[in-house]
Write a protein that holds these residues in place. Structure first.
Motif, PDB file in Angstrom:
ATOM      1  N   HIS A  30       0.831  -1.208   0.000  1.00 61.32           N
ATOM      2  CA  HIS A  30       0.000   0.000   0.000  1.00 61.32           C
ATOM      3  C   HIS A  30       0.865   1.258   0.000  1.00 61.32           C
ATOM      4  N   ARG A  31       1.915   1.248   0.788  1.00 63.13           N
ATOM      5  CA  ARG A  31       2.786   2.429   0.855  1.00 63.13           C
ATOM      6  C   ARG A  31       3.533   2.630  -0.456  1.00 63.13           C
ATOM      7  N   ASN A  69       1.474   4.136  -3.141  1.00 67.06           N
ATOM      8  CA  ASN A  69       1.163   5.557  -2.996  1.00 67.06           C
ATOM      9  C   ASN A  69       2.434   6.381  -2.788  1.00 67.06           C
ATOM     10  N   LEU A 102      -0.800   9.290  -5.391  1.00 66.62           N
ATOM     11  CA  LEU A 102      -1.789   8.421  -4.772  1.00 66.62           C
ATOM     12  C   LEU A 102      -2.312   7.472  -5.848  1.00 66.62           C
ATOM     13  N   ARG A 144      -4.713  15.875  -0.179  1.00 66.27           N
ATOM     14  CA  ARG A 144      -4.060  14.713  -0.796  1.00 66.27           C
ATOM     15  C   ARG A 144      -2.550  14.725  -0.530  1.00 66.27           C
ATOM     16  N   GLU A 180      -1.051  15.692   2.088  1.00 63.20           N
ATOM     17  CA  GLU A 180      -0.786  15.161   3.430  1.00 63.20           C
ATOM     18  C   GLU A 180      -0.727  13.631   3.396  1.00 63.20           C
ATOM     19  N   SER A 181      -1.714  13.023   2.697  1.00 66.53           N
ATOM     20  CA  SER A 181      -1.701  11.555   2.606  1.00 66.53           C
ATOM     21  C   SER A 181      -0.445  11.075   1.913  1.00 66.53           C
ATOM     22  N   GLN A 203       2.466  11.127   4.238  1.00 72.27           N
ATOM     23  CA  GLN A 203       2.391  10.062   5.243  1.00 72.27           C
ATOM     24  C   GLN A 203       2.699   8.691   4.650  1.00 72.27           C
ATOM     25  N   LEU A 204       2.180   8.442   3.446  1.00 72.74           N
ATOM     26  CA  LEU A 204       2.237   7.088   2.906  1.00 72.74           C
ATOM     27  C   LEU A 204       3.550   6.752   2.197  1.00 72.74           C
TER      28      LEU A 204
END
Lengths: 387, 586
Positions: free
Chosen positions: B163-164, B167, B171, B192, B194-195, B198-199
């Protein structure tokens, strides 16, 4: 057969046994078994518990489940180590003949004796403490890892305190303990090496404590923890007395933070249980603690504590950087960077071990001995091959 | 006559040439120069590495293999990563998740069949159940988890990694990074970003002039910086790479990759060169090649015992030498790439143990010239590289050193000495196994060889004792320097002590005359058990300061190894001619 001859025969037999290789091999095999058991046992007992049971004991005891008695089942590490050392020394005396062929091996075995001696010294004399310093603070005492003490502080005088302490080990023995330098003595009503506290339910017995917090809580005894990462919560019920007068039974525990106090002849005394301290004639102030991680990870890259060492008795005042693999050795104690809390509190491990140098000497001796032996054997075998 | 003289050298050279050929860059896939793409440097796990390392290690973690078949083609790691980053709809259909545990399969409604590989698409409808179970398992201390709990926890962490990665640059549901860059003012885009921050699993954008060495950025961070007016010149190129890959425009993709590489060379030439070297190392797979050459050497030697001994025995030795050259180059490359002594973790210890055993075996072969040195060296080299191969499944084998281990001096002395001690003990064990098999299967024919073998075993045991003892004591001194105690009875320390004690027992028993050839050999085989326990067994306990190499999967492998060694010991101690009597007389 008369007695003296048989005695001397017996003596000679013991002497030969003590010098024999059989004994060496038996001891080494026993040691292997002990080390193996000690390693496996660490999962359940923690390192300290396993080491005390198997390695630092003279006899390994075993308690059948559900019975109170213990039976000796195996010689302990200390006993085996002792016999092995004895065996080595006697063998050295009996078989020592100087020749180049053997010189390397003699040096090796001499080094081994020192190594075992070093472990005996550390086992019996090494003391470990820790020192926790917050950035900007100055600390002049060490804290024990596991030991606790009862502290009674006379806070009546502005500007200074009179501190009286009783180690938990002394509390465990019970009885009445006079506090030297004060009119007080303390009677131990109950001692818990490890305990839990909870609210008092209506069906519970009335608590033993008559004053302070203890009168309203229930204390239950817990099994003693031997794993390193688990703390025992020590508690005791103590009754301060002075001049035949009792000041009631108080509960003190490492879990209790709020001060509890009583007044005797106009002087205020505060009771508490805390981690045992040892005061030093010098102090360390934490100027800066650093904790770096590799970018984008939580893998620690570096810890370091920049401290100011001040020793008024020797007029010393200097900066020291303590970091991984770079401890501060000062007046018989060694300060290691061992941990941290948050970004500003450093935890130093402080070790006092009078035998710390022995393994170093031993290592040098054994290495020289092995190399010498190796070179000499190689030369002999080369000579044989070319012959 | 000439042939017999040159064949060994030809065979050795051929093995080296074959290794070199395998190390050449691969051809473009569908026109995309994925080789250059895989060579782009990124920051991950605290160090700069090529994208190829991320792709390889992640695929290894997720699928336990470095490539797989999909729609009739073999997909290599670079292509898989490009798909995952820029065409997730394709990657999600690829069977990259290996699941062996029947209970885990049951949880996601699948039956155990011959095919153990599943796609993200198949698994994702069950993510809630997996997450719930994994969280329950996570709450339990690692050593106390059962098989299912370990398996579910492991699957969850692999899903998370996937998943990481998915992204990391944009994303997964993105219409394309270029399009998002064009709509920067949009408040939705900010959320987006921010995600993305993080990812993102890795950071592809190098520090600009004047920034610190560690200031690598992921695309989310670069987008945030852009909205504050600082445009990273690489951001547009990364967007172009992704866009071109998604629509299948190989020419633009290749151009953008070349441009980005040019930019790296201008901004962080060191990082690009480091990535290039590591890419070459990854492609060459020296330890895999070495493993294959060792097997060839071993097979050649076995054949030599039955046929054309004069010709094949030197050939086997030449192959062993070729294998050791490849092995040594691999080891040296790791040392240079990492800037560290050879052993930094369990994986590299396996590589080094094998190397040590091979070098020792070569020395023995030069001294005794019986072919036995070649046999045990090739077997030990092959065995340890197999072990290393399996240990590599945990991910990056060149991870950064934790602060407490960060000392090149002690890594170079204590760790190397201990590991050489392992090599020696294993080699002695291997010699003893050779002795046993020879005695029981072939039957003793040549007392001189027997004498040579026991001489070898004894010499190697002395050597092993020297290194394990010195290594153990050096370890004590390191511990005294960094933890404040010389000896703490930590499991790993105890393991090292066991090896020392056992080798000491062998030598004293021989000195006292309690054991002869056969006894020493049986004891040397037991040394294999002790060493394997000390090397891997203690890591399974999960206690102590050395538990950096914790692993539980290998438990059964270790048990199997110990059982095999016990059988060999029994064989060794069984009366000679034990097998002979069973075999029909010729």
């Amino acid at each position: 057969m008369n007695l003296p001859t048989s005695l001397s025969q017996l003596g000679r037999r013991i002497w030969t046994t003590l010098a024999s290789l059989q004994l060496t091999i038996t001891c080494l095999a026993l040691l292997i078994a002990l080390v193996f058991l000690c390693t496996i046992a660490q999962v359940e007992m923690g390192t300290l518990g396993a080491v005390n049971t198997y390695m630092r004991s003279w006899i390994v005891w075993w308690a059948p489940k559900g019975y109170a008695f213990q039976v000796p089942v195996f010689p302990g590490g200390a006993l085996v180590g002792f016999v092995l050392t004895l065996n080595l020394i006697v063998a050295l005396i009996v078989r020592f003949t100087f020749s180049w062929k053997k010189a390397g091996l003699w040096i090796v075995h001499l080094g081994l004796i020192l190594l075992v001696a070093g472990e005996f010294v550390s086992g019996s004399m090494q003391v470990e403490h820790r020192m926790i310093i917050r950035e900007g603070e100055t600390v002049n005492f060490l804290e024990s890892y596991r030991d606790t003490e009862l502290v009674i502080r006379d806070v009546s005088d502005p500007g200074y305190e009179n501190v009286f302490t009783v180690p938990a080990a002394r509390l465990a023995k019970g009885g009445v303990i006079p506090l030297k330098g004060s009119p007080l003595s303390v009677k131990v009503a109950r001692y818990y090496k490890n305990s839990a506290m909870g609210p008092l339910a209506p069906e519970d017995h009335a608590p033993l404590a008559t004053r302070g917090v203890g009168a309203t809580v229930k204390v239950t005894e817990l099994q003693v923890e031997s794993a390193e990462n688990k703390m025992n919560q020590t508690a005791a019920l103590v009754e301060p007395m002075a001049g035949g007068q009792s000041y009631g039974v108080w509960l003190v525990s490492t879990m209790l933070g709020a001060p509890q106090s009583f007044i005797h002849e106009g002087r205020t005394y505060i009771l508490s249980m805390r981690i045992q301290r040892q005061y030093l004639p010098y102090s360390l102030s934490l100027k800066k603690f650093r904790h770096d991680v590799y970018p984008g990870t939580d893998i620690p890259k570096n810890f370091s504590s920049l401290v100011q060492l001040q020793n008024p008795t020797r007029g010393e005042d200097r900066e020291v950087l303590i970091y991984m693999n770079q401890p501060l050795r000062y007046q018989g104690r060694t300060f290691y960077q061992s941990g941290f809390e948050g970004d500003t509190i450093t935890i130093l491990q402080v070790v006092q071990n009078p035998g710390w140098l022995l393994p170093y000497i031993s290592c040098v001796l054994v290495t020289i001995g092995l190399l010498l032996h190796f070179i000499l054997s190689l030369r002999r075998s080369m000579a044989r091959r070319s012959a | 006559m000439k042939l017999t003289k040159y064949l060994p050298w030809v065979a050795g050279l051929l093995a080296l040439v074959a290794t070199l050929v395998l190390a050449l860059p691969s051809a473009p896939v569908r026109g995309f120069d994925l080789n250059a793409f895989g060579g782009l440097p990124v920051l991950e796990g605290g160090r700069v590495k090529p994208l190829n390392s991320i792709a390889r290690n992640s695929l290894l973690v997720i699928r336990s293999q470095q490539s797989f078949r999909f729609e009739g083609r073999t997909i290599q790691p670079d292509e898989w990563l490009a798909d995952l980053l820029f065409r997730p709809q394709v990657a999600d259909r690829q069977p990259v998740f290996v699941i062996n545990d029947p209970d885990v399969l049951g949880l996601i409604g699948l039956q155990q069949t011959a095919d153990r590989y599943f796609s993200f698409e198949t698994i994702i409808p069950h993510i809630d159940a997996i997450e719930r179970q994994a969280q329950a398992a996570h709450a339990i201390e690692a050593p106390k988890r059962d098989r299912f709990q370990n398996a579910i926890e492991n699957l969850y962490s692999r899903l998370l990694l996937y998943h990481r990665l998915r992204n990391s640059i944009q994303l997964a549901d993105s219409p394309g990074l270029a399009l998002e860059l064009a709509q920067m003012g949009n408040p939705e885009i900010a959320a987006r970003q921010e995600s993305m921050i993080q990812l993102a699993f890795f950071r592809p954008l190098p520090p600009l002039a004047g920034q610190g060495q560690d200031a690598w950025k992921n695309t989310g961070e670069a987008m945030r910086a852009r909205s504050m007016g600082m445009l990273h010149p690489g951001l547009g190129l990364v967007a172009q790479i992704g866009g071109a890959y998604a629509i299948g425009d190989a020419q633009r993709f290749n151009q953008a990759v070349t441009d980005l590489r040019g930019q790296h060379l201008a901004l962080q030439p060191g990082a690009q060169h480091q990535a290039d070297s590591e890419l070459r190392f990854n492609r060459a797979q020296p330890f895999y090649a070495g493993m294959v050459i060792y097997v060839l050497a071993l097979l050649t030697l076995f054949t030599s015992w039955a046929w054309k001994r004069e010709l094949l025995q030197p050939t086997a030795f030449a192959l062993l030498l070729a294998g050791s050259v490849v092995h040594t180059i691999g080891l040296a490359s790791r040392i240079i790439l990492q800037g560290r002594p050879p052993v930094t973790n369990l994986y590299s210890s396996a590589v080094f143990v094998g190397w040590g055993a091979v070098i020792l075996g070569i020395v023995l072969e030069r001294i005794y010239r019986k072919g036995f040195g070649t046999a045990v060296a090739a077997a030990a080299g092959f065995g340890s590289l197999i072990v290393a191969h399996h240990l590599a499944a945990d991910g990056d084998t060149m991870e950064m050193m934790r602060a407490v281990l960060d000392s090149n001096f002690w890594l170079a002395t204590h760790v190397v000495a201990i590991t050489i001690g392992y090599s020696g003990t294993f080699l002695a064990g291997a010699i003893a196994i050779g002795y046993t098999l020879r005695k029981q299967i072939v039957g003793e024919s040549d007392p001189e060889t027997t004498k040579a073998l026991s001489g070898m075993a004894f010499g190697v045991i002395c050597f092993a004792l020297l290194f394990s003892f010195v290594g153990t004591v050096l370890g004590g001194i390191w511990a005294d320097q960094s933890w404040g105690r010389f000896w703490g009875w930590d499991p790993k320390e105890n393991g090292a002590l066991l090896i020392v004690l056992w080798n000491a027992i062998i030598l004293h028993a021989r000195l006292a005359g309690y054991v002869r050839d056969r006894g020493i050999m049986a004891m040397a085989i037991f040394g294999n058990i002790i060493t394997s326990l000390s090397w891997f067994g203690v890591n399974m306990l999960g206690v102590g300061l050395h538990s950096y190499g914790f692993m539980d999967k290998a438990f059964w492998a270790l048990s199997g190894f110990i059982a095999s060694q016990l059988i060999l010991m029994a064989l060794c101690l069984a009366p000679p001619m034990f097998w002979k009597r069973v075999l029909p007389a010729k």
